[in-house]
Design a protein around this motif. Structure first.
Motif, PDB file in Angstrom:
ATOM      1  N   GLY A  77       0.801  -1.213   0.000  1.00  0.00           N
ATOM      2  CA  GLY A  77       0.000   0.000   0.000  1.00  0.00           C
ATOM      3  C   GLY A  77       0.833   1.260   0.000  1.00  0.00           C
ATOM      4  N   ASN A  78       2.121   1.130  -0.304  1.00  0.00           N
ATOM      5  CA  ASN A  78       3.018   2.280  -0.211  1.00  0.00           C
ATOM      6  C   ASN A  78       3.278   2.933  -1.561  1.00  0.00           C
ATOM      7  OD1 ASN A  78       3.346   1.821   2.564  1.00  0.00           O
ATOM      8  ND2 ASN A  78       4.977   0.347   2.192  1.00  0.00           N
ATOM      9  N   SER A  79       3.633   4.204  -1.508  1.00  0.00           N
ATOM     10  CA  SER A  79       3.994   4.920  -2.727  1.00  0.00           C
ATOM     11  C   SER A  79       5.478   4.733  -3.008  1.00  0.00           C
ATOM     12  CB  SER A  79       3.683   6.413  -2.574  1.00  0.00           C
ATOM     13  OG  SER A  79       4.638   7.025  -1.724  1.00  0.00           O
ATOM     14  N   THR A  80       5.910   5.193  -4.171  1.00  0.00           N
ATOM     15  CA  THR A  80       7.322   5.096  -4.543  1.00  0.00           C
ATOM     16  C   THR A  80       8.186   5.972  -3.645  1.00  0.00           C
ATOM     17  OG1 THR A  80       6.667   4.624  -6.820  1.00  0.00           O
ATOM     18  CG2 THR A  80       8.924   5.352  -6.490  1.00  0.00           C
ATOM     19  N   ALA A  81       7.585   6.954  -2.971  1.00  0.00           N
ATOM     20  CA  ALA A  81       8.332   7.781  -2.026  1.00  0.00           C
ATOM     21  C   ALA A  81       8.664   7.005  -0.752  1.00  0.00           C
ATOM     22  CB  ALA A  81       7.538   9.038  -1.680  1.00  0.00           C
ATOM     23  N   PHE A  82       8.050   5.836  -0.595  1.00  0.00           N
ATOM     24  CA  PHE A  82       8.405   4.912   0.495  1.00  0.00           C
ATOM     25  C   PHE A  82       8.870   3.621  -0.183  1.00  0.00           C
ATOM     26  CE2 PHE A  82       6.726   2.776   4.654  1.00  0.00           C
ATOM     27  CZ  PHE A  82       8.020   2.377   4.944  1.00  0.00           C
ATOM     28  N   PRO A  83      10.088   3.622  -0.718  1.00  0.00           N
ATOM     29  CA  PRO A  83      10.557   2.496  -1.538  1.00  0.00           C
ATOM     30  C   PRO A  83      11.048   1.319  -0.703  1.00  0.00           C
ATOM     31  CG  PRO A  83      12.265   4.156  -1.426  1.00  0.00           C
ATOM     32  CD  PRO A  83      11.094   4.691  -0.646  1.00  0.00           C
ATOM     33  N   ASP A  84      10.131   0.654  -0.015  1.00  0.00           N
ATOM     34  CA  ASP A  84      10.530  -0.425   0.884  1.00  0.00           C
ATOM     35  C   ASP A  84      10.677  -1.766   0.182  1.00  0.00           C
ATOM     36  OD1 ASP A  84       7.811  -0.591   0.406  1.00  0.00           O
ATOM     37  OD2 ASP A  84       7.320  -1.328   2.413  1.00  0.00           O
ATOM     38  N   CYS A  85      10.371  -1.829  -1.115  1.00  0.00           N
ATOM     39  CA  CYS A  85      10.606  -3.058  -1.870  1.00  0.00           C
ATOM     40  C   CYS A  85      11.374  -2.723  -3.140  1.00  0.00           C
ATOM     41  CB  CYS A  85       9.292  -3.776  -2.194  1.00  0.00           C
ATOM     42  SG  CYS A  85       8.376  -3.038  -3.566  1.00  0.00           S
ATOM     43  N   ASN A  86      11.787  -3.757  -3.861  1.00  0.00           N
ATOM     44  CA  ASN A  86      12.636  -3.525  -5.033  1.00  0.00           C
ATOM     45  C   ASN A  86      11.952  -2.695  -6.110  1.00  0.00           C
ATOM     46  OD1 ASN A  86      10.841  -5.596  -5.685  1.00  0.00           O
ATOM     47  ND2 ASN A  86      12.339  -6.816  -6.799  1.00  0.00           N
ATOM     48  N   HIS A  87      10.659  -2.938  -6.335  1.00  0.00           N
ATOM     49  CA  HIS A  87       9.950  -2.185  -7.373  1.00  0.00           C
ATOM     50  C   HIS A  87       9.900  -0.697  -7.039  1.00  0.00           C
ATOM     51  CE1 HIS A  87       8.269  -6.333  -7.523  1.00  0.00           C
ATOM     52  NE2 HIS A  87       8.458  -6.165  -8.811  1.00  0.00           N
ATOM     53  N   GLY A  88       9.645  -0.395  -5.774  1.00  0.00           N
ATOM     54  CA  GLY A  88       9.597   1.001  -5.358  1.00  0.00           C
ATOM     55  C   GLY A  88      10.951   1.676  -5.484  1.00  0.00           C
ATOM     56  N   MET A  89      12.004   0.971  -5.060  1.00  0.00           N
ATOM     57  CA  MET A  89      13.347   1.550  -5.126  1.00  0.00           C
ATOM     58  C   MET A  89      13.780   1.739  -6.578  1.00  0.00           C
ATOM     59  SD  MET A  89      15.631   2.712  -3.021  1.00  0.00           S
ATOM     60  CE  MET A  89      15.661   1.880  -1.428  1.00  0.00           C
ATOM     61  N   ALA A  90      13.449   0.779  -7.429  1.00  0.00           N
ATOM     62  CA  ALA A  90      13.831   0.872  -8.839  1.00  0.00           C
ATOM     63  C   ALA A  90      13.104   2.019  -9.537  1.00  0.00           C
ATOM     64  CB  ALA A  90      13.539  -0.447  -9.548  1.00  0.00           C
ATOM     65  N   LEU A  91      11.801   2.150  -9.281  1.00  0.00           N
ATOM     66  CA  LEU A  91      11.049   3.228  -9.926  1.00  0.00           C
ATOM     67  C   LEU A  91      11.499   4.588  -9.399  1.00  0.00           C
ATOM     68  CD1 LEU A  91       8.932   3.832 -12.028  1.00  0.00           C
ATOM     69  CD2 LEU A  91       7.164   3.647 -10.260  1.00  0.00           C
ATOM     70  N   LEU A  92      11.862   4.652  -8.125  1.00  0.00           N
ATOM     71  CA  LEU A  92      12.413   5.897  -7.590  1.00  0.00           C
ATOM     72  C   LEU A  92      13.678   6.273  -8.355  1.00  0.00           C
ATOM     73  CD1 LEU A  92      12.548   8.174  -5.474  1.00  0.00           C
ATOM     74  CD2 LEU A  92      13.848   6.598  -4.008  1.00  0.00           C
ATOM     75  N   GLY A  93      14.523   5.276  -8.613  1.00  0.00           N
ATOM     76  CA  GLY A  93      15.741   5.528  -9.377  1.00  0.00           C
ATOM     77  C   GLY A  93      15.444   6.057 -10.766  1.00  0.00           C
TER      78      GLY A  93
END
Length: 496
Positions: free
Chosen positions: A390-406
């Motif tokens: 339920g988190n946004s990319t601004a809370f990149p607690d998984c690989n998909h979030g961290m990658a999209l943040l990058g």
């Protein structure tokens, strides 16, 4: 003290038989077990959905999670029923060890809490922020919780079976209205239940700190829908072609030299990185090796064939690139920098040189961002959600979030507009989460008459549509309206 004429198994068996000869204990155990299972499910859906859990994890992990959860629930019910039976025995037998009685209750309570190892509870217990921080993804805690419960039931059986002589001297006694503590050779065995409990708790808290020499593969590797080769209905195939175009989707950004910089920094170990793709039977091709080792001025294009490569490549970049989102945002809100090391996006990144992903956390401005560029990346990230949680990319607690943040940081640094970033996020997320993107595309097509390409990227990635809960609501709408087309089966887990 155990009577040597009887085996532990026999005492266990007799204790259970005597307890469950009474119907109300069957009812009690069943009711507690059912409620515990509902409690497990409640904890699971706090951070993900059942569909996401089934799609992202390996079959073995799913089987073990469900099996151990059921066994834990049954034995929690059994341990509590045994405890109540001990209280009944205590009414008739004043010599029952108070420590053993309390020990059984503590075991049940501790196992009830610690055997539920979703990321929702771990931070509250101060253990870790993600199951990825644990070598076996939390299965080890469920397993040892089960052993703890079995031991608790055995301790109760020693009392309820009537086969074991009660100790003449107890740790706590009441003489002339005064409580006295008795520490002697005779009372030492009565400390065993407490010692086992302390060792269990210590073990749980040590788990995230153990050397990460072995990790169970709990998450599925990402497989794009167009790589499955399965047969699909014409309409399904058409939607899949829209969300995962075979020719790919080009971003308004180029790789530059971020690959060589990451190798030099050590956030990517070249051999580990290559070996991962070799083992996944998706070896890096010449172009990908060039991007990694020499850099490239070509525009970034995500395709069915390279989506897995880009996921790990940008995971490393998002992790290592200096960013206030990482150093001042949700990742460090509760546990600080040290606590940030226990998320899936950090604890799960094992393809680095040092073996500790936090050695590279926001380590270097691989791609420097101005204040305005960082503000833009943060704004887009805050409005981009993913269906694995339920988190946004601004809370990149998984690989998909961290990658999209990058990706967002790189695009912002190279002058991309906000709408271009949202559109890129829409297509990238659709390659990484094709099942959920299929549902969302079908939802907009049937509900609003919009094709995937016409749906605004910000709307598509919103909390209402593409978060775990949004995806669940989208699926519900499709089912409620009799639209139940299924995309080809594929998965995208939170591991390398």
């Amino acid at each position: 003290m155990l009577n040597k004429n009887y085996s532990a198994f026999y005492i266990f068996q007799v204790g259970l038989k005597k307890t469950f000869s009474k119907v109300h204990y069957w009812v009690t155990t069943t009711a507690i077990a059912i409620n515990i299972l509902f409690f497990y499910y409640f904890l699971l859906v706090q951070n993900t959905t059942w569909d996401a859990f089934m799609q992202s994890n390996t079959r073995f992990y799913i089987f073990m999670q469900i099996s151990l959860s059921i066994l834990n629930a049954i034995f929690i019910g059994t341990a509590i029923s045994m405890f109540f039976n001990v209280l009944e025995v205590k009414k008739a037998t004043s010599k029952v060890s108070l420590l053993q009685t309390l020990g059984s209750l503590v075991f049940s309570a501790a196992a009830t809490g610690c055997s539920v190892c979703s990321a929702f509870l771990l931070p509250m217990l101060g253990i870790a922020a993600s199951l990825t921080a644990l070598p076996f993804g939390g299965l080890e805690i469920k397993f040892f919780s089960l052993l703890l419960l079995i031991y608790a039931v055995y301790e109760s059986s020693k009392i309820t079976s009537g086969l074991c002589p009660l100790p003449k001297t107890t740790v706590i006694s009441n003489k002339n209205g005064k409580l006295e503590l008795n520490f002697s050779k005779e009372t030492m065995p009565q400390f065993m239940p407490l010692l086992v409990l302390v060792l269990f708790v210590a073990f749980v808290y040590m788990l995230p700190k153990l050397p990460k020499t072995f990790r169970l593969q709990t998450q599925k590797n990402l497989i794009s829908a167009n790589q499955t080769g399965g047969k699909t209905a014409p309409e399904t195939a058409a939607v899949m072609k829209e969300i995962n175009p075979p020719e790919g989707y080009e971003l308004n950004a180029s790789f530059g030299d971020i690959g060589p910089q990451m190798l030099e920094l050590g956030v990517i170990d070249e051999k580990k990185f290559k070996d991962t793709y070799d083992q996944a039977q998706q070896p890096l091709n010449a172009e990908q090796l060039e991007i990694l080792t020499k850099g490239s001025d070509k525009k970034i294009k995500i395709t069915p064939e390279n989506s897995y490569f880009l996921l790990n490549f940008f995971w490393a970049f998002g992790l290592a690139n200096e960013s206030k989102i990482l150093t001042e945002g949700d990742m460090v809100k509760d546990g600080g920098i040290e606590g940030a090391g226990n998320f899936a996006s950090t604890g799960g990144w094992t393809l680095n040189k040092s073996g500790n992903a936090m050695d590279y956390y926001a380590k270097k401005a691989i791609v420097p961002l101005t204040a305005d560029q960082e503000k833009l990346a943060k704004e887009v990230a805050e409005n981009s959600f993913r269906p694995c949680c339920g988190n946004s990319t601004a809370f990149p607690d998984c690989n998909h979030g961290m990658a999209l943040l990058g990706v967002y940081e790189l695009m912002a640094a190279q002058g991309a507009t906000q709408s271009e970033m949202y559109e890129a996020g829409k297509y990238i997320s659709s390659y990484w989460f094709p099942t959920n993107a299929f549902d969302a595309a079908l939802y907009f097509q049937k509900k609003d008459g919009k094709e995937f390409k016409d749906v605004d990227g910000k709307t598509f990635l919103s909390n209402d549509v593409f978060s775990a809960f949004g995806a669940q609501n989208v699926k519900k709408w499709l089912v409620d309206n009799g639209i139940q087309e299924e995309p080809p089966a594929q998965g995208g887990g939170c591991g390398v």
